[in-house]
Enzyme design. Structure first.
Site, PDB file in Angstrom:
ATOM      1  N   ASP A 141      40.018  41.707  37.950  1.00  0.00           N
ATOM      2  CA  ASP A 141      41.398  41.735  37.467  1.00  0.00           C
ATOM      3  C   ASP A 141      42.354  42.234  38.545  1.00  0.00           C
ATOM      4  O   ASP A 141      41.987  43.037  39.407  1.00  0.00           O
ATOM      5  CB  ASP A 141      41.524  42.649  36.242  1.00  0.00           C
ATOM      6  CG  ASP A 141      40.788  42.112  35.030  1.00  0.00           C
ATOM      7  OD1 ASP A 141      40.446  40.914  35.021  1.00  0.00           O
ATOM      8  OD2 ASP A 141      40.552  42.899  34.093  1.00  0.00           O
ATOM      9  N   ARG A 142      43.591  41.803  38.434  1.00  0.00           N
ATOM     10  CA  ARG A 142      44.624  42.192  39.394  1.00  0.00           C
ATOM     11  C   ARG A 142      44.767  43.714  39.483  1.00  0.00           C
ATOM     12  O   ARG A 142      44.903  44.273  40.572  1.00  0.00           O
ATOM     13  CB  ARG A 142      45.959  41.562  38.987  1.00  0.00           C
ATOM     14  CG  ARG A 142      47.119  41.931  39.899  1.00  0.00           C
ATOM     15  CD  ARG A 142      48.411  41.309  39.414  1.00  0.00           C
ATOM     16  NE  ARG A 142      49.519  41.632  40.300  1.00  0.00           N
ATOM     17  CZ  ARG A 142      50.772  41.249  40.103  1.00  0.00           C
ATOM     18  NH1 ARG A 142      51.073  40.519  39.042  1.00  0.00           N
ATOM     19  NH2 ARG A 142      51.725  41.576  40.950  1.00  0.00           N
TER      20      ARG A 142
END
Length: 315
Positions: free
Chosen positions: A145-146
Site C-alpha cells: 500500500d501507498r
C-alpha cells in the site's frame, strides 16, 4: 513545449527477454513515449521483428531481431518532472537496501505509491527507472500500500520476475510486518481467518462471508498501556489485508485513515505520529539465480522508533 526524440534501435532478443508481448517490451524500451504512440507505430508496421510486421500481442522469441523506429513526440511542460520530484527520486537512491544483477530491494517510504496511476503520475517504479535510465528491465515483483513503508522487491531481469512471482503465488515467500495497534492485543489471537471482500466503487475492504479466503498470523512484540506493537504475517495477499484483519479484531492500526480509530490517532499523534504505523520489516525468499534462501530486514524510520520510545515512557 519540449520535444522527445529517439533514435532507431535494433535489439537482439535473448532468453531473458523472450516470452513477453512486443507492446510491453516497447513500453520498457520507450519509457517516455505515450502508450498511444507505441500502439500506433506497431499498427502502422514501423516496428519490425525479423524484418516482418507484427501485431501488438506478438510474443518475443529468443533470437528475434526487433527494429524500433525513431519516434518524435511533443512533451508538455507540466509533464516535465519539477525539482521537488527530482529530489524525491534522488532520495529513493538511499532507500535501496540490496541490489545485484537480478533484483533490487527498496525500503519504500510511507506516502510513496509503488507505481503511478489513479491520478498519480509518479511512483516508486517510475522513480527507480528515472534513477537507472540505462536499465533494460525494471518491474515490480509485488505491491504494498501507498501508506505502508518497507520492503519492496523489484526485478532487473524477466527471468528473475518470473521466478520471484512464482514464489509469491506458491506462498513460499515469508513476509513480516510491524504494526502498532490500539489497545491490548490478546496473546491467544495468533491467527485471523476471515474472508475479505473489496467494494469496487470506493475500494473499501470488509470482512464478508462472500469474500476471498484470507489468513494473517500475529505475534505480540511489545505491550504498552494503550497500544500493542505486533508482528503480522499475511499468508494470503489480499488488498488491505492486515489493516482490515486488525480492525476486525477490535485493534485498528494507528493512523489508518480508512479503518482506524480517531481517538487512538489523536493519542499517538501527540507522540509525533503522522502516518500509518505499518512497516514491511522482514522478508524470506529464494534468490532467483541460485535458489539460495535470503533474509532481508528493512529498518523502520526514526519517526516510528520515536513513537515507541514515547509509549515506553508513558508506561
Amino acid at each position: 513545449m519540449s520535444e522527445i526524440r529517439t533514435q532507431v534501435q535494433f535489439v537482439d532478443i535473448d532468453e531473458d527477454m523472450a516470452g513477453q508481448r512486443i507492446d510491453n517490451f516497447l513500453r520498457n524500451q520507450l519509457k517516455d513515449i505515450p502508450k498511444s504512440m507505441i500502439y500506433r507505430i506497431v499498427r502502422k508496421g514501423e516496428v519490425r521483428v525479423n524484418k516482418k510486421r507484427i501485431k501488438a500481442e506478438y510474443k518475443l522469441k529468443a533470437g528475434d531481431l526487433v527494429r524500433i523506429p525513431p519516434v518524435t513526440v511533443e512533451k508538455k511542460e507540466e509533464d516535465v518532472a519539477p525539482s521537488t520530484k527530482l529530489n524525491k527520486v534522488a532520495e529513493l537512491e538511499h532507500m535501496i537496501i540490496y541490489e545485484d544483477d537480478h533484483m533490487l530491494i527498496l525500503n519504500k517510504p510511507s506516502g510513496t505509491a509503488v507505481h503511478g496511476g489513479s491520478g498519480l503520475k509518479f511512483g516508486a517504479i517510475e522513480a527507480l527507472r528515472a534513477l537507472r535510465p540505462q536499465a533494460r528491465f525494471l518491474e515490480l515483483v509485488h505491491r504494498i500500500d501507498r501508506d505502508t513503508s518497507g520492503i519492496l522487491l523489484v526485478a532487473k531481469k524477466r527471468s528473475a520476475l518470473r521466478h520471484l512471482q512464482a514464489q509469491f503465488r506458491e506462498k513460499t515467500v515469508k513476509k513480516f510486518y510491524f504494526a502498532l495497534v490500539m489497545g491490548q492485543w490478546k496473546s491467544s489471537c495468533k491467527v485471523v481467518n476471515a474472508p475479505l471482500l473489496k467494494n469496487e466503487v470506493n475500494s473499501i475492504v470488509r470482512v464478508n462471508p462472500n469474500g476471498k479466503p484470507s489468513e494473517t498470523r500475529f505475534k505480540i512484540l511489545e505491550k504498552f498501556e494503550q497500544a500493542t506493537l505486533i508482528q503480522a504475517s499475511p499468508i494470503t495477499g489480499r488488498t488491505h489485508q492486515i489493516r482490515v484483519h486488525t480492525q476486525y479484531t477490535g485493534h485498528p492500526i494507528a493512523w489508518d485513515d480508512r479503518y482506524g480509530d480517531r481517538r487512538f490517532d489523536a493519542y499517538t499523534g501527540q507522540l509525533g505520529l503522522d502516518r500509518l504505523f505499518l512497516h514491511a520489516a522482514n522478508i524470506k525468499f529464494q534468490h532467483p539465480s541460485n535458489d539460495e534462501w535470503m533474509e532481508i530486514n528493512a529498518p523502520m524510520e526514526s519517526k516510528l522508533e520515536k513513537v515507541l520510545v514515547g509509549l515506553r515512557k508513558a508506561n
